[in-house]
Design a protein around this motif. Structure first.
Motif, PDB file in Angstrom:
ATOM      1  N   ALA A 183       1.314   4.425  -2.781  1.00  0.00           N
ATOM      2  CA  ALA A 183       1.406   5.376  -2.605  1.00  0.00           C
ATOM      3  C   ALA A 183       2.870   6.464  -2.584  1.00  0.00           C
ATOM      4  O   ALA A 183       1.932   7.709  -3.316  1.00  0.00           O
ATOM      5  CB  ALA A 183       0.681   5.595  -1.103  1.00  0.00           C
ATOM      6  N   SER A 190     -10.855   7.295  -9.246  1.00  0.00           N
ATOM      7  CA  SER A 190      -9.513   7.844  -9.507  1.00  0.00           C
ATOM      8  C   SER A 190      -9.482   8.061 -10.982  1.00  0.00           C
ATOM      9  O   SER A 190      -8.561   8.100 -11.575  1.00  0.00           O
ATOM     10  CB  SER A 190      -7.971   6.637  -8.993  1.00  0.00           C
ATOM     11  OG  SER A 190      -8.518   5.436  -9.909  1.00  0.00           O
ATOM     12  N   SER A 250       2.656   6.994  -6.555  1.00  0.00           N
ATOM     13  CA  SER A 250       1.584   8.405  -7.175  1.00  0.00           C
ATOM     14  C   SER A 250       1.904   9.689  -6.433  1.00  0.00           C
ATOM     15  O   SER A 250       1.206  10.033  -7.686  1.00  0.00           O
ATOM     16  CB  SER A 250      -0.027   7.885  -6.265  1.00  0.00           C
ATOM     17  OG  SER A 250      -0.168   7.972  -4.894  1.00  0.00           O
ATOM     18  N   THR A 263       0.320  -1.439  -0.293  1.00  0.00           N
ATOM     19  CA  THR A 263       0.463  -0.146   0.015  1.00  0.00           C
ATOM     20  C   THR A 263       0.558   0.811  -0.115  1.00  0.00           C
ATOM     21  O   THR A 263       0.580   1.870  -0.330  1.00  0.00           O
ATOM     22  CB  THR A 263      -0.778  -0.305   0.887  1.00  0.00           C
ATOM     23  OG1 THR A 263      -1.443  -1.034   1.204  1.00  0.00           O
ATOM     24  CG2 THR A 263      -1.571   1.580   1.522  1.00  0.00           C
ATOM     25  N   ILE A 264       1.880   1.296   0.746  1.00  0.00           N
ATOM     26  CA  ILE A 264       2.833   2.651   0.958  1.00  0.00           C
ATOM     27  C   ILE A 264       3.207   2.704   0.570  1.00  0.00           C
ATOM     28  O   ILE A 264       3.445   3.817  -0.423  1.00  0.00           O
ATOM     29  CB  ILE A 264       3.817   2.448   2.354  1.00  0.00           C
ATOM     30  CG1 ILE A 264       2.891   2.295   3.815  1.00  0.00           C
ATOM     31  CG2 ILE A 264       4.409   3.435   2.030  1.00  0.00           C
ATOM     32  CD1 ILE A 264       3.153   1.785   4.554  1.00  0.00           C
ATOM     33  N   GLN A 279       2.188  13.149   2.072  1.00  0.00           N
ATOM     34  CA  GLN A 279       1.329  13.646   0.869  1.00  0.00           C
ATOM     35  C   GLN A 279       0.648  12.026   1.193  1.00  0.00           C
ATOM     36  O   GLN A 279      -0.438  11.713  -0.020  1.00  0.00           O
ATOM     37  CB  GLN A 279       1.933  13.455  -0.047  1.00  0.00           C
ATOM     38  CG  GLN A 279       1.911  15.310  -0.323  1.00  0.00           C
ATOM     39  CD  GLN A 279       2.492  15.883  -2.100  1.00  0.00           C
ATOM     40  OE1 GLN A 279       1.902  16.018  -2.682  1.00  0.00           O
ATOM     41  NE2 GLN A 279       3.517  16.604  -1.598  1.00  0.00           N
ATOM     42  N   ALA A 280       1.895  10.696   0.542  1.00  0.00           N
ATOM     43  CA  ALA A 280       1.478   9.464   0.397  1.00  0.00           C
ATOM     44  C   ALA A 280       0.597   9.252   1.166  1.00  0.00           C
ATOM     45  O   ALA A 280      -0.625   8.327   1.750  1.00  0.00           O
ATOM     46  CB  ALA A 280       2.757   8.854   0.381  1.00  0.00           C
ATOM     47  N   GLU A 319      -9.129  11.408   7.186  1.00  0.00           N
ATOM     48  CA  GLU A 319      -9.438  11.445   5.423  1.00  0.00           C
ATOM     49  C   GLU A 319      -9.842  13.292   5.547  1.00  0.00           C
ATOM     50  O   GLU A 319      -8.583  13.579   4.367  1.00  0.00           O
ATOM     51  CB  GLU A 319     -10.102  10.093   5.100  1.00  0.00           C
ATOM     52  CG  GLU A 319      -9.681   9.451   4.423  1.00  0.00           C
ATOM     53  CD  GLU A 319     -10.964   8.503   3.717  1.00  0.00           C
ATOM     54  OE1 GLU A 319     -11.516   9.025   3.202  1.00  0.00           O
ATOM     55  OE2 GLU A 319     -10.760   6.728   4.094  1.00  0.00           O
ATOM     56  N   ARG A 370      -1.606  10.603   3.225  1.00  0.00           N
ATOM     57  CA  ARG A 370      -3.425  10.792   2.233  1.00  0.00           C
ATOM     58  C   ARG A 370      -4.260   9.424   2.049  1.00  0.00           C
ATOM     59  O   ARG A 370      -5.211   9.197   1.715  1.00  0.00           O
ATOM     60  CB  ARG A 370      -3.964  12.142   1.879  1.00  0.00           C
ATOM     61  CG  ARG A 370      -5.142  12.649   1.783  1.00  0.00           C
ATOM     62  CD  ARG A 370      -5.243  13.742   0.661  1.00  0.00           C
ATOM     63  NE  ARG A 370      -4.819  14.187  -0.587  1.00  0.00           N
ATOM     64  CZ  ARG A 370      -4.951  13.310  -1.225  1.00  0.00           C
ATOM     65  NH1 ARG A 370      -6.174  13.231  -1.265  1.00  0.00           N
ATOM     66  NH2 ARG A 370      -4.959  13.163  -2.794  1.00  0.00           N
ATOM     67  N   VAL A 371      -3.615   9.079   0.232  1.00  0.00           N
ATOM     68  CA  VAL A 371      -4.314   8.493  -0.736  1.00  0.00           C
ATOM     69  C   VAL A 371      -4.165   6.700   0.638  1.00  0.00           C
ATOM     70  O   VAL A 371      -4.443   5.780  -0.289  1.00  0.00           O
ATOM     71  CB  VAL A 371      -2.846   7.944  -1.475  1.00  0.00           C
ATOM     72  CG1 VAL A 371      -3.129   7.840  -2.413  1.00  0.00           C
ATOM     73  CG2 VAL A 371      -2.163   9.321  -2.325  1.00  0.00           C
ATOM     74  N   SER A 372      -2.809   6.078   1.443  1.00  0.00           N
ATOM     75  CA  SER A 372      -3.094   5.212   1.748  1.00  0.00           C
ATOM     76  C   SER A 372      -3.880   5.764   3.112  1.00  0.00           C
ATOM     77  O   SER A 372      -3.851   3.542   3.633  1.00  0.00           O
ATOM     78  CB  SER A 372      -1.421   5.528   2.633  1.00  0.00           C
ATOM     79  OG  SER A 372      -1.171   5.790   2.782  1.00  0.00           O
TER      80      SER A 372
END
Ligand SMILES: Nc1ncnc2c1ncn2[C@@H]1O[C@H](COP(=O)(O)OP(=O)(O)OP(=O)(O)O)[C@@H](O)[C@H]1O
Ligand SMILES: Nc1ncnc2c1ncn2[C@@H]1O[C@H](COP(=O)(O)OP(=O)(O)OP(=O)(O)O)[C@@H](O)[C@H]1O
Ligand SMILES: [Mg+2]
Ligand SMILES: [Mg+2]
Lengths: 247, 255, 226, 226, 247
Positions: free
Chosen positions: C116, D119, C119, C112-113, C146-147, C217, C149-151
């Motif tokens: 992220a 997305s 991304s 996941t990380i 920033q990562a 989130e 937030r996505v993860s």
């Protein structure tokens, strides 16, 4: 201020820069023009070492490095040279999770180790200069493109670099918003900032540049004063290219 | 006279309208099979032999019971928790899994007559010379499955219980020195020693009549319980039980 | 009004609620939280190794993720608790469980990380480098925030799974909430109702986690347009 | 060379390999595959409900995800198999397991799919609408194929977890691979080694899945720059 | 071909279009200019109903719809009107998972229910027209921005719409690449395609437009022939705006 000698850069097989020689004097503004894919961006990126040149010599202000295949410079050397330059990107690339003020403070604190207060003071005075003091606490997404780009300029200036590099700073902007960014750049030039600007805004080049450089196929084909290049280009290639830019 | 034979159940009319009042025994005989819940992972009582076939003492007893009821035995294998839940949900008719007959269980379930009496043994590491009897458990760690009455013996003797899922795990804990002892069924212990003679464990004490095991049923099925008891009595009387008992344990385990 | 069975079940559920909750709060929750935090650190290290460009590190990280994702958590716990003593390494139940769960979270969350981090647009790295930051500075100050937030959503998934997976700790003698439920079942013979009660308590914990997820989130996403 | 114990263990492992593999191929694998496929359909429906803008549908989808993510899979299986019969619904072990696992995959994967759909840049929806496509056409032809690419890694995580979670089916009388391992353990008293062997077979299955994941990532990603 | 009457559009509280009246005759090219945020994009999106107008009347070719608050048109009506228009976006928005050919075939097959063969033939002839026949099997990421935009034009044309709408089709492109897209658009205009183009390429407006419309603050401030607007704007606002565009 900048001295570049016999600069070569390849990506894998593809040779993009094929021996660039360029000097930029202190306080001067140099505009780089040239067709898409000619290597303008790559050249700028080689000056602040976001790309490591394959070979050649790059010096900015007091720091110089020579590149050869097989020779690796330390992270420290690279960062030191890079600190002499500030870069403004076409896509702004502000840090979206920080406010405008924090964007301008960040490098000062982490890299220059300034105190928070000193960094804030510096940031506010720069934001004032680019006309965005009242937006200090906004996040980037709350700004128009033109405003974002002005913050990016302030962020770069906060590091007090010897040279500012601009890669098509207005090409992602509407004409109206471009105007405000170009004005800030013009002011900087008049205050004696040394700048290298990749742009197709011909009026800017005409009004501000001390020198215009035409790059094609990874080589400097022709350079001179704006009048020389725009009114009297030596090469057919330059003429043809300029004819496409007339609005 | 609750042992209803096949003809009786065939004689009962319109089984779908009277399904509710029909007894479980009727249903079993109508369907020609009795369903036993069992773990299938507890040697030598209910386990799979090297060919993968479900077998063991309890399994053979259950099969013999089914034969005497005139039906097939079907075994449904599940985990210990699923065993009670499965009986509650009528996923099966009875449990044949070395379930000991206890007062608390009798509150909710019925049992057949005893078909096996177990002796509890106290198992320790071979090198352990301190613990000599059940009283020696005081303040020591004993690995016990809480669903068994063996845990009660350990508790009564002042042991600290380390809860486990099964015998295997108890032996692992003991071998790894993570517990001091475990109380278990003497028959399981013998089977284990047969399989793994090199295990550095030993029995230091034995307790007679530790528990009595029976087939377990939901309440309200007296006809079925009676029929099973009758079958058990018959097989004990005609020597079938002894044959099964000697096959697995070389002795009569009904006493 | 209620028949005997119903009354009995209601009593059982009432009597068991506090013991279950206590086991949840003293074992399940701390086990999940500690393992998750350690697992995240491990996941971060693994993700960084995977994108480091250093072949050896990449290989080690890949191997670790492969083995852990590919084998059942229960078996991993077994090996830690019953297998390592054969090699002379004796780890107690608590540390053993924490090691096992952390290793697991580390493997799944590293993917996941990694995703992220990848991304985050390259421009962010370059902008940060261009002000003179070092790799670690860029990572810590620019990329990871920033990562994060996505993860959050997938990591919340992992955390919620973990809370329930802690029940496997019973296999290595750690008496957590599920096991307490089974104990009570052993005395009351109402597994289904006890299980439902246990599920209800898990649901409470997971609801808190979902809330936390929504909060994070919102907080981490305050700088993006909805 | 080898001592008795070693020889014995080697024999046990040899003898048990085929039965284990057989259980894996006849139960674990089909159970995982069928549940995953049905779960994906459910996840897709749930994800679409969540982003439908219809309050009722959104509410139902949210509730479903909340309940399923918040409670242990084992309890869900228990309720389906041992609880529903009380309400007169009798479901066999196989369909019961498939329902339970599908519901679970549906809940977790719906979050993945929802994130993947969101997305995809809005421009893709608009470009597709602008050529006159209907909602379903846009979804089927334009959005989902692109969302598929993004969601392969997290869905692969879910699938790999599912393969191992199928071992819970033993609690509702379905004899899958792990249970076969425990059976053999019951007769041989070598749980650790059997577990390791079982883990090895899971690892084989999961390795195949990882390969499939890599293949799909490459295939679905052929139209993006690396 | 297009008739718009008293078109209003609000987003929540914010009224963006404040009563637009516009007619575009068959075969004509109308260029819309105006400052950023004035509502140009919103206007185009209301014409093909990517945004549903708050109130007003929109007709394209044979299909007309009147909008009022509280009245909802069916999906079918909306799609029918939308089919009369083709849209080309600033950001191209090609379908990245399809080849160039598939991009141009997609709508023909799913919407117009053409056979695969007929769709392919049509697509190839259009790709030929925009000079990209040899790129049929490439994926969008393999094309330059200018090439992508030309495919987007072919994709829109494949639906044989009565009108083509362009929203700043070249503003994301380098000047050189913009030239090739503008050329394709010019050809289309000369072939008699009806087009509405939001653009700041003044040379295009001068050469191609039949009418130039200046939008400001959600209203049409002024419209007329290119000469009228560029050389002789009536409003101060128009004059000021045009002064910012001179390169
Ligand atoms: N990281 C990279 N790897 C491989 N090729 C690259 C890389 N970066 C740039 N190139 C190639 O180098 C060439 C020059 O690129 P560069 O971005 O310097 O051109 P440019 O003059 O800035 O063009 P533009 O006006 O489009 O920005 C192009 O052909 C580009 O594809
Ligand atoms: N979906 C939306 N929700 C809320 N406000 C919107 C939305 N779309 C556009 N707006 C607002 O409407 C106004 C007009 O936007 P529009 O995009 O039509 O302007 P434009 O003339 O195309 O500008 P530009 O030249 O920058 O593209 C802007 O203030 C914008 O913020
Ligand atoms: Mg460039
Ligand atoms: Mg616009």
């Amino acid at each position: 201020m900048i001295k570049i000698k016999e600069l070569y850069k390849s990506f894998g097989e593809a040779q993009i820069l094929k021996g660039i020689n360029l000097e930029v004097a202190k306080g001067e503004t140099t505009v780089i023009i040239g067709p898409s894919g000619s290597g303008k961006t790559t050249l700028l990126r080689c000056i602040n070492l976001l790309e490591i040149p394959t070979s050649g010599f790059v010096s900015v202000a007091s720091k110089a490095l020579a590149f050869k295949e097989g020779v690796q410079h330390t992270q420290k050397d690279i960062i030191e040279l890079r600190k002499n330059t500030g870069m403004v990107f076409q896509g702004f690339h502000l840090f979206p999770h920080m406010t405008v003020l924090e964007n301008v403070m960040e490098g000062q604190i982490t890299v220059l180790k300034r105190s928070k207060d000193a960094a804030r003071e510096m940031a506010l005075s720069l934001l004032n200069k680019v006309g965005l003091k009242e937006k200090s606490l906004a996040y980037p997404y709350q700004l128009s493109g033109g405003q974002q780009q002005r913050v990016a300029i302030a962020r770069a200036m906060a590091m007090e670099p010897a040279v500012l590099l601009f890669d098509e700073p207005t090409s992602a902007l509407d004409p109206e918003l471009a105007v405000e960014v170009l004005k800030v750049m013009k002011d900087l030039a008049q205050e004696g900032m040394t700048m290298v600007v990749v742009t197709h805004k011909m009026s800017f080049a005409r009004d501000v540049a001390n020198k215009v450089v035409f790059v094609d196929g990874g080589l400097i084909l022709e350079e001179g004063s704006p009048e020389q290049i725009f009114s009297n280009p030596k090469h057919e290639r330059t003429k043809l290219f300029l004819s496409m830019l007339d609005d | 006279g609750s042992n209803v034979n096949k003809q009786d159940s065939n004689a009962s009319p319109a089984p779908d309208t009277t399904a509710k009042s029909e007894s479980l025994l009727d249903t079993i005989q109508a369907e020609g099979k009795i369903r036993f819940g069992t773990e299938g992972t507890y040697a030598p009582f209910t386990f799979h032999d090297s060919t993968g076939k479900l077998t063991g003492f309890d399994v053979e007893i259950a099969e013999e019971i089914a034969k005497r009821l005139g039906v097939e035995a079907e075994f449904i294998e599940t985990k210990w928790d699923g065993m009670f839940a499965g009986l509650d949900a009528k996923r099966f008719d009875a449990i044949a899994n070395e379930v000991s007959i206890r007062p608390d269980r009798l509150e909710k379930y019925d049992f057949s007559d005893t078909y096996i009496v177990s002796k509890a043994v106290l198992i320790v590491q071979e090198s352990n010379n301190e613990m000599k009897d059940f009283a020696g458990l005081k303040g020591k760690k004993a690995a016990q499955s809480l669903t068994s009455n063996l845990a009660d013996i350990a508790k009564a003797n002042g042991a600290e219980i380390v809860q486990i899922d099964g015998f295997n795990q108890a032996i692992d804990l003991l071998a790894a020195g993570r517990v001091d002892a475990t109380i278990n069924d003497s028959l399981s212990f013998l089977d284990l020693k047969k399989q793994k003679p090199e295990l550095p464990i030993k029995v230091v004490a034995e307790q007679q009549d530790a528990a009595q095991m029976g087939i377990m049923f939901n309440k309200g099925n007296e006809e079925l319980v009676d029929a099973v008891n009758k079958a058990l009595a018959e097989m004990k009387a005609d020597g079938t039980y002894l044959k099964i008992s000697e096959k697995w344990f070389g002795t009569d385990v009904s006493k | 009004m209620f028949d005997d069975r119903t009354v009995r079940i209601i009593h059982i559920l009432q009597d068991s609620f506090l013991p279950l909750l206590k086991a949840g709060i003293t074992v399940t929750v701390p086990l999940a939280i500690i393992s998750f935090i350690l697992g995240l650190l491990l996941a971060l290290a693994t993700a960084l190794a995977r994108i480091s460009g250093v072949k050896v590190l990449e290989g080690i990280a890949r191997f670790y993720v492969w083995i852990i994702r590919g084998t059942p958590l229960l078996v991993q716990l077994f090996i830690i608790f019953y297998g390592l003593p054969a090699a002379g390494i004796i780890i107690d139940a608590w540390p053993g469980a924490i090691i096992g769960f952390s290793l697991n979270v580390g493997a799944y969350a590293s993917e996941t990380i990694r995703a992220a981090i990848l991304s985050i647009p390259k421009g962010q790295w370059e902008a940060a480098y261009s002000v003179g930051m070092s790799y670690t500075q860029v990572l810590r100050r620019i990329i990871l925030p920033q990562a994060a937030r996505v993860s959050v959503p997938p990591l919340a998934n992992s955390f919620i799974s973990l809370v329930k997976d802690t029940s496997l700790a019973a296999a290595i003698t750690l008496t957590e909430m599920f096991q307490v439920g089974q104990r009570i079942t052993a005395a009351t013979y109402e597994p289904l109702w006890l299980y439902i009660e246990v599920a209800f308590i898990y649901l409470m914990f997971c609801t808190v986690l979902s809330r936390l997820q929504n909060y994070l989130e919102a907080k981490l996403g305050r700088y993006v347009i909805k």
